[in-house]
Write a protein that holds these residues in place. Structure first.
Motif, PDB file in Angstrom:
ATOM      1  N   VAL A  11       0.837  -1.205   0.000  1.00  0.00           N
ATOM      2  CA  VAL A  11       0.000   0.000   0.000  1.00  0.00           C
ATOM      3  C   VAL A  11       0.875   1.259   0.000  1.00  0.00           C
ATOM      4  N   VAL A  12       1.884   1.298   0.882  1.00  0.00           N
ATOM      5  CA  VAL A  12       2.772   2.461   0.957  1.00  0.00           C
ATOM      6  C   VAL A  12       3.563   2.612  -0.335  1.00  0.00           C
ATOM      7  N   ASP A  13       4.033   1.502  -0.882  1.00  0.00           N
ATOM      8  CA  ASP A  13       4.804   1.531  -2.126  1.00  0.00           C
ATOM      9  C   ASP A  13       3.973   2.113  -3.267  1.00  0.00           C
TER      10      ASP A  13
ATOM     11  N   ALA B 250       1.365   4.051  -2.978  1.00  0.00           N
ATOM     12  CA  ALA B 250       1.066   5.458  -2.680  1.00  0.00           C
ATOM     13  C   ALA B 250       2.240   6.355  -3.071  1.00  0.00           C
ATOM     14  N   PHE B 251       3.466   5.925  -2.759  1.00  0.00           N
ATOM     15  CA  PHE B 251       4.645   6.697  -3.165  1.00  0.00           C
ATOM     16  C   PHE B 251       4.720   6.780  -4.690  1.00  0.00           C
ATOM     17  N   ASN B 252       4.460   5.665  -5.361  1.00  0.00           N
ATOM     18  CA  ASN B 252       4.517   5.636  -6.817  1.00  0.00           C
ATOM     19  C   ASN B 252       3.487   6.576  -7.438  1.00  0.00           C
ATOM     20  N   ALA B 253       2.322   6.672  -6.811  1.00  0.00           N
ATOM     21  CA  ALA B 253       1.245   7.492  -7.365  1.00  0.00           C
ATOM     22  C   ALA B 253       1.420   8.974  -7.082  1.00  0.00           C
ATOM     23  N   TYR B 254       1.854   9.328  -5.867  1.00  0.00           N
ATOM     24  CA  TYR B 254       1.845  10.729  -5.458  1.00  0.00           C
ATOM     25  C   TYR B 254       3.233  11.362  -5.373  1.00  0.00           C
TER      26      TYR B 254
ATOM     27  N   HIS C  71       6.215  10.282  -7.362  1.00  0.00           N
ATOM     28  CA  HIS C  71       6.825   9.347  -8.296  1.00  0.00           C
ATOM     29  C   HIS C  71       8.327   9.561  -8.422  1.00  0.00           C
TER      30      HIS C  71
ATOM     31  N   TYR D 190       9.912   8.185  -5.462  1.00  0.00           N
ATOM     32  CA  TYR D 190       9.766   6.729  -5.539  1.00  0.00           C
ATOM     33  C   TYR D 190      10.863   6.116  -6.393  1.00  0.00           C
TER      34      TYR D 190
END
Length: 232
Positions: free
Chosen positions: A84-86, A88-92, A94, A97
């Motif tokens: 989930v955290v991974d 979220a970092f990728n989405a917001y 990037h 990330y």
């Protein structure tokens, strides 16, 4: 638990049993990602989220998890939360990330997270377990922040390099001018070990001075409750 118990749990995680400079756990992310303060703090915040949620979930489910399979179940829960955290970092975040790379998924195998859920969350109620996870994560993040700042300042002569990945348009602080040649060893693995050793030595020195003062100034014995009052 009362307020004093929560304070003791928090102080234990931040200072007395700090993951980075007392228990010496999680050396791989501590040494690899602390080349600057932005990367270090970002990974620390991701770890705080995972530890807080993992401790909360496992403490809430501890009476339903069979003892014989607790470790695989713990790892499964941690892996789901890290995913989930991974994502979220990728989405917001990037760009950040991409910089942190494999170190966010590797939180699953970080011995800090598994050690706390096994040692504390599996034996205590959800509230205290959540505080323990947050405190342990904050303790690790403080070590990462100080380590990243030390290495970035000495190695590159800047502070908050890469801050634009979090705050668009923000600029790093240049401390020694554009002609600063840098100190390469500070941002290489040997520099990470040297800086971490300095932090461990500093913490041990503070504790040694504290114990020396306590021995030099022992607390005065309290008078018995039933002792007769002295005449005026």
């Amino acid at each position: 638990m009362d307020t004093q118990a929560y304070r003791e749990i928090a102080w234990n995680g931040i200072w007395k049993q700090n993951c980075g400079i007392v228990q010496i756990l999680g050396l791989c992310p501590i040494l690899a990602i602390s080349t600057n303060i932005v990367n270090a703090v970002s990974l620390g915040l991701a770890t705080i989220l995972v530890m807080a949620m993992a401790n909360l979930v496992i403490a809430a489910l501890r009476n339903f998890i069979p003892y014989e399979i607790r470790i695989p179940v713990f790892i499964l829960i941690i892996a789901a939360l890290v995913t989930v955290v991974d994502l979220a970092f990728n989405a917001y975040l990037h760009e950040l990330y991409l910089v942190l790379g494999i170190f966010i998924p590797l939180i699953v195998t970080n011995c800090i997270v598994l050690a706390r859920v096994e040692a504390f969350a599996a034996k205590n109620e959800p509230g205290g377990s959540t505080v323990d996870g947050i405190a342990m994560g904050i303790g690790l993040t403080l070590v990462l922040a100080v380590l990243g700042a030390m290495r970035e300042v000495v190695g590159s002569g800047t502070l908050l390099s890469g801050i634009d990945m979090l705050i668009p348009g923000a600029q790093p602080i240049v401390l020694f001018g554009a002609d600063y040649p840098g100190f390469l060893i500070a941002i290489l693995p040997p520099g990470a070990f040297i800086a971490l050793g300095c932090l461990i030595a500093g913490r041990n020195w503070i504790e040694a001075r504290k114990q020396a003062r306590a021995r030099a100034n022992p607390p005065a014995p309290s008078a018995p409750a039933d002792a007769p009052a002295e005449p005026a």
